[in-house]
Every structure is written in structure tokens, then in C-alpha cells.
Design a protein around this motif. Structure first.
Motif, PDB file in Angstrom:
ATOM      1  N   ALA A 149       0.844  -1.203   0.000  1.00 63.27           N
ATOM      2  CA  ALA A 149       0.000   0.000   0.000  1.00 63.27           C
ATOM      3  C   ALA A 149       0.878   1.251   0.000  1.00 63.27           C
ATOM      4  CB  ALA A 149      -0.933  -0.013   1.216  1.00 63.27           C
ATOM      5  N   ASP A 150       1.913   1.260   0.814  1.00 64.24           N
ATOM      6  CA  ASP A 150       2.870   2.375   0.893  1.00 64.24           C
ATOM      7  C   ASP A 150       3.471   2.709  -0.453  1.00 64.24           C
ATOM      8  OD1 ASP A 150       2.925   3.072   3.486  1.00 64.24           O
ATOM      9  OD2 ASP A 150       4.943   2.275   3.926  1.00 64.24           O
ATOM     10  N   LEU A 151       3.826   1.636  -1.192  1.00 64.85           N
ATOM     11  CA  LEU A 151       4.570   1.808  -2.444  1.00 64.85           C
ATOM     12  C   LEU A 151       3.654   1.775  -3.659  1.00 64.85           C
ATOM     13  CD1 LEU A 151       7.588  -0.539  -1.564  1.00 64.85           C
ATOM     14  CD2 LEU A 151       7.576   1.966  -1.605  1.00 64.85           C
ATOM     15  N   ASP A 152       2.340   1.714  -3.402  1.00 68.35           N
ATOM     16  CA  ASP A 152       1.361   1.670  -4.486  1.00 68.35           C
ATOM     17  C   ASP A 152       1.585   0.464  -5.416  1.00 68.35           C
ATOM     18  OD1 ASP A 152      -0.924   2.678  -5.657  1.00 68.35           O
ATOM     19  OD2 ASP A 152       0.188   3.855  -7.154  1.00 68.35           O
ATOM     20  N   LEU A 153       1.901  -0.675  -4.811  1.00 68.18           N
ATOM     21  CA  LEU A 153       2.057  -1.914  -5.569  1.00 68.18           C
ATOM     22  C   LEU A 153       0.780  -2.742  -5.462  1.00 68.18           C
ATOM     23  CD1 LEU A 153       5.651  -2.920  -4.352  1.00 68.18           C
ATOM     24  CD2 LEU A 153       5.023  -2.080  -6.644  1.00 68.18           C
ATOM     25  N   ALA A 154       0.480  -3.508  -6.488  1.00 68.27           N
ATOM     26  CA  ALA A 154      -0.657  -4.435  -6.433  1.00 68.27           C
ATOM     27  C   ALA A 154      -0.312  -5.585  -5.487  1.00 68.27           C
ATOM     28  CB  ALA A 154      -0.976  -4.961  -7.821  1.00 68.27           C
ATOM     29  N   VAL A 155      -1.349  -6.211  -4.962  1.00 71.46           N
ATOM     30  CA  VAL A 155      -1.212  -7.335  -4.033  1.00 71.46           C
ATOM     31  C   VAL A 155      -1.850  -8.551  -4.681  1.00 71.46           C
ATOM     32  CG1 VAL A 155      -2.186  -8.264  -1.902  1.00 71.46           C
ATOM     33  CG2 VAL A 155      -1.135  -5.997  -1.902  1.00 71.46           C
ATOM     34  N   THR A 156      -1.122  -9.665  -4.707  1.00 75.03           N
ATOM     35  CA  THR A 156      -1.699 -10.872  -5.289  1.00 75.03           C
ATOM     36  C   THR A 156      -1.738 -12.004  -4.261  1.00 75.03           C
ATOM     37  OG1 THR A 156       0.347 -11.867  -6.109  1.00 75.03           O
ATOM     38  CG2 THR A 156      -0.722 -10.255  -7.550  1.00 75.03           C
ATOM     39  N   GLY A 157      -2.506 -13.033  -4.610  1.00 72.33           N
ATOM     40  CA  GLY A 157      -2.576 -14.243  -3.800  1.00 72.33           C
ATOM     41  C   GLY A 157      -2.648 -15.416  -4.738  1.00 72.33           C
ATOM     42  N   SER A 158      -2.033 -16.523  -4.358  1.00 71.99           N
ATOM     43  CA  SER A 158      -2.008 -17.665  -5.262  1.00 71.99           C
ATOM     44  C   SER A 158      -1.632 -18.937  -4.522  1.00 71.99           C
ATOM     45  CB  SER A 158      -1.005 -17.400  -6.380  1.00 71.99           C
ATOM     46  OG  SER A 158       0.276 -17.317  -5.829  1.00 71.99           O
ATOM     47  N   SER A 159      -1.804 -20.044  -5.223  1.00 74.15           N
ATOM     48  CA  SER A 159      -1.568 -21.341  -4.589  1.00 74.15           C
ATOM     49  C   SER A 159      -0.107 -21.784  -4.684  1.00 74.15           C
ATOM     50  CB  SER A 159      -2.436 -22.403  -5.251  1.00 74.15           C
ATOM     51  OG  SER A 159      -2.092 -22.533  -6.628  1.00 74.15           O
ATOM     52  N   ASP A 160       0.593 -21.407  -5.775  1.00 71.26           N
ATOM     53  CA  ASP A 160       1.909 -22.005  -6.076  1.00 71.26           C
ATOM     54  C   ASP A 160       1.764 -23.536  -6.182  1.00 71.26           C
ATOM     55  OD1 ASP A 160       4.582 -22.109  -6.646  1.00 71.26           O
ATOM     56  OD2 ASP A 160       5.272 -21.358  -4.707  1.00 71.26           O
ATOM     57  N   TYR A 161       0.658 -23.927  -6.805  1.00 73.65           N
ATOM     58  CA  TYR A 161       0.331 -25.347  -7.002  1.00 73.65           C
ATOM     59  C   TYR A 161       1.434 -26.063  -7.791  1.00 73.65           C
ATOM     60  CZ  TYR A 161      -2.443 -29.181  -9.189  1.00 73.65           C
ATOM     61  OH  TYR A 161      -2.931 -30.365  -9.647  1.00 73.65           O
ATOM     62  N   HIS A 162       1.816 -27.259  -7.330  1.00 78.02           N
ATOM     63  CA  HIS A 162       2.792 -28.098  -8.036  1.00 78.02           C
ATOM     64  C   HIS A 162       2.216 -29.505  -8.261  1.00 78.02           C
ATOM     65  CE1 HIS A 162       5.754 -24.992  -6.932  1.00 78.02           C
ATOM     66  NE2 HIS A 162       6.699 -25.628  -7.580  1.00 78.02           N
TER      67      HIS A 162
END
Ligand code: AMP
Ligand code: FE
Ligand code: FE
Ligand code: ZN
Length: 277
Positions: free
Chosen positions: A236-249
Motif C-alpha cells: 500500500a505504501d509503495l502503491d504496488l498491487a497485491v496478489t494471492g495464489s496457490s503455487d500449485y505443483h
């Protein structure tokens, strides 16, 4: 809308083919899935054909092996031009480093009295552009040396263990620049996993943001709640997007099922405008 922005197929160290991965994504109720194999884009076409068939939206990505101050950092690059010369050259350097490391790992194992041949490993890495320690782990499981990949890493293959061998990784700043130059979007994968918080300090992330880094993968199994809260605040400070993911293998990593963490549609729209249109 369920969006999972980080998964692996058997073109690197996942166990699903790109087709199976996309079919499993549909089955898991995902609307959008990104295929992000390590250091390779070779699964994209097959995944796209499957995505068109099953009605899942595919984001084409890769996870680049990079380093900052000698510490491994993984950089996700989305929708890069896979024919961009300088990016391809750097990826080839990483892939060569992977290939060159393999015999050295096998030598170390041999010195420990564990006989594993390149052919043993190739049976597991057969479809992969990016061969890696997980495939060595699979061969060790097959031989009954360890019970699973995790045990192989914990006892033999991770830094500090007797069969660990380092390999080439792209300088992180250079990798961010290459992803951007290739028309893509750069997001740091699991920025604070496995001790990389030592190098991925707020100042270091700010510097990367200045180079065009677009986001941070915050919601990931490797981060605890406290790390997620602090990474979210930093983004938020750096105005970057935030993602979420599984890193499924696939079956290669236990406890990382497709969709176990997801990305907000607004965040994806920030990263890849129009992708949901
Ligand atoms: P490599 O690509 O050969 O450097 O191996 C790194 C890959 O191994 C990562 O992308 C993970 O998928 C996997 N990995 C790393 N550490 C572990 C671990 N402790 N247990 C299981 N898999 C791991
Ligand atoms: Fe992996
Ligand atoms: Fe990773
Ligand atoms: Zn990954």
C-alpha cells in the motif's frame, strides 16, 4: 470470481501437464489461472488450448529464478513476449545453470553412498524445460531413500544440506528490467519465504518499485499472518498491487491446492488492464 496467479506444470517441477493443470483449475472453480513454470514458457500453448476448451481464462506467466545479494528470489513475469531476445538469453543462462548443476548434485549424493543416475532423474523431469531439485527428490523417493520431496529437501537438497549445489540465478534488478522490456508485468513471488526477508527489505522493495515492479505476492502459504499484514502495508505504501495464489505443483507439493489463495479481481485489473473484459 476466483483468480489464482501462480501455478506449475510438468514443464517445470509441477506434476500436471499444462492440459491437466487447466482442467484441474476449472474443477477447482477457478475463473482465471496463471501458468507460471520456472524459467520457461513452453507450456503456454498447450495450456491455452485447454483453457479455450474448458472456459477458464489463462494468464501466461513464468517464475524467474533470480537472486538479490546472493539470496534466491523468485520473480513472476506475466504476459511477457516469449520471443524477446534478451529475456530468452537470460532464461537460457538459468536453464543451462540448472542442467550443469544436476551432475554435481548426483556426485554429492554418490559421495554419500546414494546412487542416482541422470537417467533416474530424467524419468521425472522428462517433460520439463526447467529441471530441478524436485526431480532429483522424485528419484530419491522412487529409490526409497526419502518418503517425499519435502524430506529430500530437508535432509539432502536445501542450502546447508550435503547434496546442495548452487546454480546461476538472474540478478533481480536485471530480471525486473527484462520482464518490463519484454512487455510484461513483474510481481515478486512469496517475497518473504525461506528467509528472503533478509534481502527483500522495505528499502529494497521500494527500489524495485522504482524500476517498474508492479506487485507483491502476499497471500501465499509460505507467509504467516503477520508477514502478510506487513507485506500488505508495504504494498500500500509503495502503491504496488497485491496478489494471492496457490503455487500449485500438482502432487509435488503437499498443502498447496489450486485456489488455496486467490487474487482480488481489482488487483488483477491493476496488473493486466482489460484481462477480465
Ligand atoms: P530448484 O528449482 O532446483 O532450485 O528447486 C527449487 C524448487 O524446489 C522450488 O521451486 C520449489 O518448488 C521446490 N522446493 C524448494 N524447497 C522445497 C522444500 N523444502 N520442500 C519441497 N519442495 C521445495
Ligand atoms: Fe517449484
Ligand atoms: Fe517460487
Ligand atoms: Zn512457484
Amino acid at each position: 470470481m476466483r483468480i489464482d496467479l501462480h501455478t506449475h506444470s510438468d514443464r517445470s517441477d509441477g506434476t500436471d501437464s499444462p492440459t491437466e493443470l487447466v482442467e484441474n483449475a476449472a474443477r477447482a472453480g477457478l475463473d482465471v489461472v496463471a501458468l507460471t513454470d520456472h524459467d520457461a514458457t513452453v507450456g503456454w500453448d498447450e495450456a491455452q488450448a485447454a483453457a479455450d476448451r474448458v472456459g477458464v481464462r489463462l494468464v501466461k506467466g513464468l517464475e524467474i529464478s533470480t537472486q538479490l545479494q546472493g539470496k534466491s528470489v523468485h520473480l513472476l513475469g506475466y504476459e511477457v513476449d516469449p520471443t524477446h531476445g534478451p529475456l530468452l538469453a537470460e532464461l537460457q543462462r538459468v536453464l543451462d545453470g540448472r542442467d550443469n548443476r544436476l551432475p554435481l548434485i548426483l556426485e554429492r549424493l554418490g559421495a554419500l553412498g546414494i546412487e542416482v543416475t541422470a537417467e533416474d532423474v530424467a524419468r521425472w523431469s522428462g517433460n520439463a524445460a526447467a529441471s530441478g531439485r524436485p526431480h532429483v527428490a522424485d528419484a530419491l523417493v522412487e529409490k526409497g531413500v526419502v518418503a517425499n520431496r519435502d524430506e529430500a529437501f530437508d535432509t539432502l537438497l536445501k542450502p546447508g544440506r550435503p547434496a546442495y549445489v548452487d546454480r546461476y540465478a538472474a540478478p533481480l534488478h536485471e530480471a525486473v528490467r527484462l520482464v518490463r522490456e519484454a512487455g510484461g508485468v513483474a510481481v515478486v513471488a512469496h517475497p518473504w519465504s525461506r528467509g528472503s526477508d533478509r534481502v527483500m527489505t522495505p528499502d529494497a522493495v521500494a527500489e524495485l518499485a522504482g524500476l517498474g515492479l508492479a506487485g507483491l505476492e502476499v497471500d501465499h502459504n509460505d507467509h504467516d499472518e503477520d508477514q502478510r499484514a506487513r507485506l500488505r502495508a508495504l504494498a500500500a505504501d509503495l502503491d504496488l498491487a497485491v496478489t494471492g495464489s496457490s503455487d500449485y505443483h500438482g502432487t509435488g507439493k503437499i498443502g498447496f491446492p489450486l485456489g488455496c489463495h486467490t487474487t482480488d479481481p481489482e488487483q488483477l485489473e491493476r496488473l493486466l488492464p482489460g484481462v477480465l473484459a
